[in-house]
Design an enzyme around this catalytic site. Structure first.
Site, short mmCIF file in Angstrom:
data_model
loop_
_atom_site.label_atom_id
_atom_site.label_comp_id
_atom_site.label_asym_id
_atom_site.label_seq_id
_atom_site.Cartn_x
_atom_site.Cartn_y
_atom_site.Cartn_z
N SER A 127 0.73 -1.08 0.50
CA SER A 127 -0.01 -0.75 0.57
C SER A 127 0.95 1.55 -0.01
CB SER A 127 -0.92 -0.17 0.97
OG SER A 127 -1.79 0.98 1.64
N TYR A 152 -2.33 -0.72 10.95
CA TYR A 152 -2.09 -1.78 9.60
C TYR A 152 -1.16 -1.59 8.39
CZ TYR A 152 -3.94 -2.20 4.72
OH TYR A 152 -3.90 -2.34 3.43
N LYS A 156 2.25 -3.39 7.11
CA LYS A 156 2.34 -3.69 5.57
C LYS A 156 4.39 -4.05 5.07
CE LYS A 156 -1.65 -4.76 3.57
NZ LYS A 156 -1.89 -5.50 3.15
P1 NAD Z 1 -10.77 -7.65 0.66
O1 NAD Z 1 -11.64 -7.43 2.17
O2 NAD Z 1 -12.41 -7.18 0.45
O3 NAD Z 1 -10.25 -8.78 0.28
C1 NAD Z 1 -9.71 -9.66 1.85
C2 NAD Z 1 -9.83 -10.48 1.18
O4 NAD Z 1 -8.99 -11.28 2.20
C3 NAD Z 1 -11.97 -10.85 1.98
O5 NAD Z 1 -12.02 -11.41 1.56
C4 NAD Z 1 -11.33 -11.91 3.52
O6 NAD Z 1 -12.26 -12.68 3.81
C5 NAD Z 1 -10.11 -12.39 3.05
N1 NAD Z 1 -9.28 -12.87 4.44
C6 NAD Z 1 -8.48 -12.12 5.93
N2 NAD Z 1 -8.01 -12.35 6.53
C7 NAD Z 1 -8.04 -13.94 5.66
C8 NAD Z 1 -7.09 -15.03 6.72
N3 NAD Z 1 -6.69 -15.32 7.26
N4 NAD Z 1 -7.62 -15.89 5.48
C9 NAD Z 1 -8.51 -16.13 4.59
N5 NAD Z 1 -9.30 -15.32 4.20
C10 NAD Z 1 -8.99 -14.07 4.88
O7 NAD Z 1 -10.06 -6.47 1.00
P2 NAD Z 1 -9.45 -5.69 -0.67
O8 NAD Z 1 -9.94 -3.72 -0.75
O9 NAD Z 1 -9.43 -6.39 -1.83
O10 NAD Z 1 -8.02 -5.95 -0.47
C11 NAD Z 1 -6.61 -7.04 -0.89
C12 NAD Z 1 -5.14 -6.67 -0.20
O11 NAD Z 1 -5.47 -5.47 -0.58
C13 NAD Z 1 -5.41 -6.79 1.44
O12 NAD Z 1 -4.05 -6.68 1.59
C14 NAD Z 1 -5.15 -5.42 2.28
O13 NAD Z 1 -4.42 -4.52 2.56
C15 NAD Z 1 -4.53 -4.82 0.69
N6 NAD Z 1 -4.52 -3.15 -0.37
C16 NAD Z 1 -5.97 -2.87 -0.22
C17 NAD Z 1 -6.51 -1.41 -0.51
C18 NAD Z 1 -7.34 -0.37 -1.11
O14 NAD Z 1 -8.10 0.48 -0.57
N7 NAD Z 1 -8.70 -2.16 -0.81
C19 NAD Z 1 -4.92 -0.42 -0.87
C20 NAD Z 1 -3.69 -1.03 -0.92
C21 NAD Z 1 -3.53 -2.32 -0.53
C1 WQD Z 2 -10.08 9.01 0.91
C2 WQD Z 2 -9.75 11.22 0.81
C3 WQD Z 2 -9.63 11.23 2.77
C4 WQD Z 2 -14.09 9.02 3.59
C5 WQD Z 2 -7.09 4.57 2.67
C6 WQD Z 2 -5.65 3.80 3.81
C7 WQD Z 2 -4.65 3.37 2.82
C8 WQD Z 2 -5.12 2.63 1.56
C9 WQD Z 2 -6.12 3.09 0.42
C10 WQD Z 2 -5.18 0.14 1.95
C11 WQD Z 2 -8.90 11.26 2.05
C12 WQD Z 2 -11.23 11.36 2.56
C13 WQD Z 2 -13.27 9.88 3.46
C14 WQD Z 2 -15.35 9.95 4.24
C15 WQD Z 2 -14.05 12.09 3.28
N1 WQD Z 2 -5.16 1.31 2.22
N2 WQD Z 2 -13.22 11.29 2.89
N3 WQD Z 2 -15.04 11.21 3.93
O1 WQD Z 2 -7.28 7.57 3.20
O2 WQD Z 2 -6.47 7.71 1.37
O3 WQD Z 2 -6.59 5.84 2.23
O4 WQD Z 2 -6.81 3.52 1.59
O5 WQD Z 2 -4.18 0.28 2.06
O6 WQD Z 2 -3.65 2.86 3.51
O7 WQD Z 2 -5.39 4.77 4.46
O8 WQD Z 2 -8.41 7.14 1.54
O9 WQD Z 2 -11.30 6.06 0.85
O10 WQD Z 2 -10.41 6.66 3.59
O11 WQD Z 2 -10.01 8.62 1.60
O12 WQD Z 2 -13.55 13.23 3.17
O13 WQD Z 2 -16.48 9.93 4.51
O14 WQD Z 2 -11.20 11.45 1.19
O15 WQD Z 2 -10.00 12.31 4.32
O16 WQD Z 2 -9.03 12.74 1.91
P1 WQD Z 2 -7.08 6.82 2.05
P2 WQD Z 2 -10.28 7.32 2.32
#
Ligand code: NAD
Ligand code: WQD
Length: 343
Positions: A127, A152, A156
């Site tokens: 991330s 969190y 990562k």
């Molecule tokens: P998500 O929650 O939709 O998907 C994660 C999946 O993993 C879920 O289906 C959940 O049931 C499964 N899971 C969690 N713990 C588990 C375990 N112990 N055993 C088996 N399954 C398990 O999340 P996502 O948005 O698809 O994110 C996927 C990955 O990408 C994550 O590692 C997340 O940290 C990373 N990521 C997400 C974002 C984002 O904004 N969505 C941003 C950066 C990184």
């Molecule tokens: C985006 C912008 C908020 C909600 C997060 C994690 C990051 C990564 C991606 C996993 C920001 C604003 C949000 C609301 C708002 N995930 N906002 N009202 O915080 O950039 O990133 O998701 O790895 O680690 O921190 O994403 O979608 O929460 O926010 O004004 O109700 O929207 O302040 O500026 P963020 P977000």
């Protein structure tokens, strides 16, 4: 049929899009998920998109024994794409051990099983949160990893260190993909993000407000040092992300890596403010959004967007979809959920 890929967390948001994209490219997919944040019905949705239902293993990857059994059963894997993790930043501050346990134990179990069963290639979901508040923009892969702002985020950072150490010591190879802000849904409207409870992230909050599930969207802060005073992020369409995962695993399978552990930013390379996202949503959907300004959210950095040159050049990958595509597909998905077309 090409190689078989294990997709952990494959019924989740990004994993389901990647599983569909892998199948589209002829890969055979095994999804391993405990369904703690997703639904089994997603498998049928993937089948509707691709004509093939992925194999599914219901498993908690924090169990070393069950993870070993998974690899023993699927002894013909060409690689692993590891999505399974908890991802709510705020919740991780409240329950840090829940996050360290789930995100780190599952990774260690996967790596140990890979070593034991001679599976070399792992793509890891990282991330942009590892950069914290970057010193300069756009942020490239050489920018320093800053002290994590949440447990969190720390999972990562530590995960990348665990992977890097394991690659250095043995036969593993890895690509860590640092996503910026994944949004949107599949263009078919058949899969998308399924936030449980009140969404933390901006786009699901927008679509849930527009559909009437939430009263009002709070825009966190209007006095940031940005052109319109709201925070800037690099929003990237989930289908573009999925494509990058297929390219990354293929790069490893074909032994095209320059180093055994590579890190790539995945973003569009440009940022949009919260107000720009809201305006794009209103324009594309012709729905007026009920929003108001509120206090800043603790921990939010004012602006961050990716330098994507390395990913563009090395992976030959470029994000193709724009903000309008992201809003259009997120809205279609929300409408399909509301009309009970999905579940
Ligand atoms: P998500 O929650 O939709 O998907 C994660 C999946 O993993 C879920 O289906 C959940 O049931 C499964 N899971 C969690 N713990 C588990 C375990 N112990 N055993 C088996 N399954 C398990 O999340 P996502 O948005 O698809 O994110 C996927 C990955 O990408 C994550 O590692 C997340 O940290 C990373 N990521 C997400 C974002 C984002 O904004 N969505 C941003 C950066 C990184
Ligand atoms: C985006 C912008 C908020 C909600 C997060 C994690 C990051 C990564 C991606 C996993 C920001 C604003 C949000 C609301 C708002 N995930 N906002 N009202 O915080 O950039 O990133 O998701 O790895 O680690 O921190 O994403 O979608 O929460 O926010 O004004 O109700 O929207 O302040 O500026 P963020 P977000």
């Amino acid at each position: 049929m090409k190689n078989k890929i294990l997709v952990t967390g494959g019924t989740g948001y990004i994993g389901s899009h990647t599983a569909a994209e892998l199948q589209k490219h002829g890969y055979s997919v095994v999804i391993a998920d405990n369904l703690c944040n997703s639904k089994k019905e997603i498998l049928l949705q993937i089948e509707k998109i691709t004509g093939k239902k992925p194999e599914f293993e219901l498993i908690d990857l924090t169990s070393p024994e069950d993870t070993q059994k998974l690899f023993e059963k699927h002894n013909d894997l060409s690689g692993v794409i590891h999505f399974a993790a908890f991802k709510a930043v705020g919740e991780s501050v409240e329950f840090p051990l829940k996050y360290y346990h789930n995100n780190l134990f599952s990774l260690v179990n996967i790596l140990q099983a890979m070593e034991k069963y001679n599976v070399a290639n792992i793509v890891f979901s990282s991330s942009c949160t590892v950069y914290g508040e970057p010193d300069s923009l756009p942020v490239d892969e050489n920018a320093p990893v800053k002290p994590a702002m949440s447990p969190y985020g720390n999972t990562k950072q530590v995960s990348e260190e665990i992977i890097s150490d394991s690659v250095g010591a043995g036969s593993l190879k890895s690509i860590s993909l640092r996503y910026f802000n994944p949004v949107g849904a599949h263009s078919s409207g058949l899969i998308g993000e399924l936030p449980l409870g009140v969404p933390n992230n901006l786009v699901p909050f927008i679509t849930q407000t527009a559909i009437g599930k939430r009263d009002v969207l709070k825009v966190f802060g209007k006095d940031y040092p940005t052109p319109d005073g709201t925070c800037i992020r690099d929003y990237i369409h989930v289908e573009d992300l999925a494509e990058a995962h297929v390219i990354a695993i293929e790069r490893m399978i074909k032994c095209n890596q320059k180093n055994d552990f590579e890190v790539f930013n995945l973003g569009t390379g440009s940022g949009n403010s919260v107000l720009e996202v809201i305006n794009a949503f209103e324009e594309v959907t012709e729905v007026k959004l009920n929003y108001r300004f509120a206090e800043r959210r603790p921990g939010d950095v004012p602006e961050v967007w990716a330098d994507t040159k390395f990913a563009n050049g090395e992976l030959g990958w470029v994000a193709k979809k724009n903000l309008a595509d992201m809003m259009k597909t997120a809205w279609k998905w929300e409408q399909n959920l509301a009309e009970k077309k999905i579940f």
